[in-house]
Scaffold this active site. Structure first.
Site, PDB file in Angstrom:
ATOM      1  N   ASP A  28     -33.813  96.657 -37.668  1.00 10.65           N
ATOM      2  CA  ASP A  28     -33.718  95.964 -38.969  1.00 10.65           C
ATOM      3  C   ASP A  28     -34.069  94.467 -38.950  1.00 10.65           C
ATOM      4  OD1 ASP A  28     -32.692  98.493 -39.492  1.00 10.65           O
ATOM      5  OD2 ASP A  28     -30.865  97.801 -40.466  1.00 10.65           O
ATOM      6  N   ASP A  70     -34.326  99.213 -42.769  1.00 13.69           N
ATOM      7  CA  ASP A  70     -33.369  99.550 -43.815  1.00 13.69           C
ATOM      8  C   ASP A  70     -34.194  99.683 -45.106  1.00 13.69           C
ATOM      9  OD1 ASP A  70     -30.595  99.982 -44.008  1.00 13.69           O
ATOM     10  OD2 ASP A  70     -30.194  97.982 -44.814  1.00 13.69           O
ATOM     11  N   HIS A  72     -33.659 100.912 -48.904  1.00 11.53           N
ATOM     12  CA  HIS A  72     -32.713 101.394 -49.908  1.00 11.53           C
ATOM     13  C   HIS A  72     -33.332 101.617 -51.287  1.00 11.53           C
ATOM     14  CE1 HIS A  72     -29.412 100.907 -47.212  1.00 11.53           C
ATOM     15  NE2 HIS A  72     -29.417  99.593 -47.196  1.00 11.53           N
ATOM     16  N   HIS A 142     -30.061  94.517 -51.115  1.00 12.01           N
ATOM     17  CA  HIS A 142     -30.903  94.058 -49.992  1.00 12.01           C
ATOM     18  C   HIS A 142     -31.870  95.159 -49.582  1.00 12.01           C
ATOM     19  CE1 HIS A 142     -27.645  96.317 -48.020  1.00 12.01           C
ATOM     20  NE2 HIS A 142     -28.509  96.551 -47.040  1.00 12.01           N
ATOM     21  N   LYS A 171     -34.417 104.145 -42.618  1.00 14.30           N
ATOM     22  CA  LYS A 171     -33.059 104.679 -42.777  1.00 14.30           C
ATOM     23  C   LYS A 171     -32.449 104.120 -44.053  1.00 14.30           C
ATOM     24  CE  LYS A 171     -30.922 101.056 -39.962  1.00 14.30           C
ATOM     25  NZ  LYS A 171     -30.011 100.535 -40.985  1.00 14.30           N
ATOM     26  N   CYS A 216     -25.538  97.588 -37.796  1.00 16.17           N
ATOM     27  CA  CYS A 216     -26.595  98.546 -37.450  1.00 16.17           C
ATOM     28  C   CYS A 216     -26.886  98.619 -35.954  1.00 16.17           C
ATOM     29  CB  CYS A 216     -27.837  98.252 -38.286  1.00 16.17           C
ATOM     30  SG  CYS A 216     -27.457  98.479 -40.050  1.00 16.17           S
TER      31      CYS A 216
HETATM   32 ZN   LIG Z   1     -28.475  98.300 -45.874  1.00 18.58          ZN
END
Ligand SMILES: [Zn+2]
Ligand SMILES: *[C@@H]1O[C@H](CO)[C@@H](O)[C@H](O)[C@H]1NC(C)=O
Ligand SMILES: *[C@@H]1O[C@H](CO)[C@@H](O)[C@H](O)[C@H]1NC(C)=O
Length: 298
Positions: A28, A70, A72, A142, A171, A216
């Site tokens: 990340d 990451d 989202h 984020h 992810k 993470c």
């Molecule tokens: Zn996150």
């Protein structure tokens, strides 16, 4: 007889070559976690030169580099903005049914797009289909999918050295559940392709770096250890979100048998790890040779 011996030594040597390679995991290192990012980790940018240096110093040891990202939904369940009356960095308990669907409840409003109604009578759980409770820290929005500029940018840092052969594993793209670990989501419902990628590349040792140490990096390292990899976390190639969770994560990783080293100690640690991972097949090969020699009564 010598042909037999040669064959056995050859088989022993090829056993040694299985699952013995080393991967560098870069967790990340994205704009959203760096200065100017909506979830900036203090001094997060300082990990980049250390990671780049590890890449160049160990290019003949590290056979695979995997970057996690990451990634989202814009209304992801981990965002405080989706939980009316709950601030960023507060905790909520999310409940999931036996299919891994998120249940409407205390902090999940009935109009949340990624929730469902679960049977929970509140008196007795006998007829409840609430199956899992996941304690979730709420974050500022984020690392939003497809956002490539501004504070929520999910882009991998442009300061990070990258090559065409690197593999990117995304992810956190299931809207209703978070994923700290690069391997599994926080409910343990689904896994990413990370484990299969590492297996396909014959990886036995993982060097874990990136952001953030207490979330993470921590959960990726713990899952890697559980999955049977030898795990090394490079402490100056990572930074934590908060001091208390960082201390707890370091202790948890150390107690689990994960090696915590500074980049300067990596050479010695890798030498140790490669010897240790070769021990079992070598013993097997030696036993085989001994048995055959005894059988042939040499
Ligand atoms: Zn996150
Ligand atoms: C979540 O559930 C646990 C176990 O029931 C409880 O101890 C904790 O206080 C709850 N946390 C929140 C934020 O509701
Ligand atoms: C991101 O882009 C991909 C490909 O263009 C698209 O399939 C996906 O729905 C987009 N995601 C969001 C959240 O906009």
């Amino acid at each position: 007889m010598w042909a037999w011996l040669a064959l056995i030594v050859f088989v022993g040597a090829s056993l040694n070559a299985q699952g013995k390679k080393t991967a560098l995991l870069i967790i990340d290192v994205q704009d959203c976690f760096l200065p100017e990012g909506s979830l900036a980790v203090t001094d997060g940018e300082q990990v980049v030169p250390v990671i780049n240096q590890i890449r160049s110093d160990y290019h003949n040891v590290v056979s695979l580099v995997v970057l996690t990202q990451d990634w989202h939904c814009s209304d992801h369940v981990s965002f405080a903005s989706q939980h009316t009356g709950h601030d960023s960095y507060s905790l909520v308990n999310l409940t999931y049914n036996s299919q891994g669907q998120l249940c409407f409840g205390d902090s999940v409003p009935d109009d949340y797009a990624h929730g469902v109604s679960c049977i929970s009578n509140g008196v007795s759980d006998t007829h409840s289909d609430v199956n899992h409770v996941v304690t979730q820290t709420l974050w500022p929005d984020h690392c939003v999918q497809n956002v490539t500029s501004g504070p929520k940018s999910a882009s991998l840092s442009s300061t990070l050295e990258k090559r065409d052969t690197d593999i990117v594993v995304r992810k956190g793209y299931h809207c209703e559940v978070d994923s700290y670990s690069g391997f599994f989501d926080n409910g343990g419902f689904q896994q990413t392709e990370l484990h299969s990628v590492l297996q396909r590349h014959d990886i036995g040792v993982v060097i874990v770096t990136g952001l953030a140490l207490d979330f993470c990096v921590h959960y990726t390292a713990i899952d890697a250890n559980t999955l049977g990899y030898r795990v090394i976390v490079v402490t100056d190639a990572t930074r934590g979100v908060a001091p208390d969770t960082t201390q707890a994560a370091l202790r948890h990783m150390e107690d689990t048998g994960i090696k915590l080293v500074r980049a300067a100690q990596l050479r010695a640690t890798l030498d140790f790890s490669s010897r240790a991972t070769q021990a079992t097949p070598s013993v097997t090969a030696t036993l085989l040779v001994t048995m055959v020699l005894l059988h042939l009564q040499v």
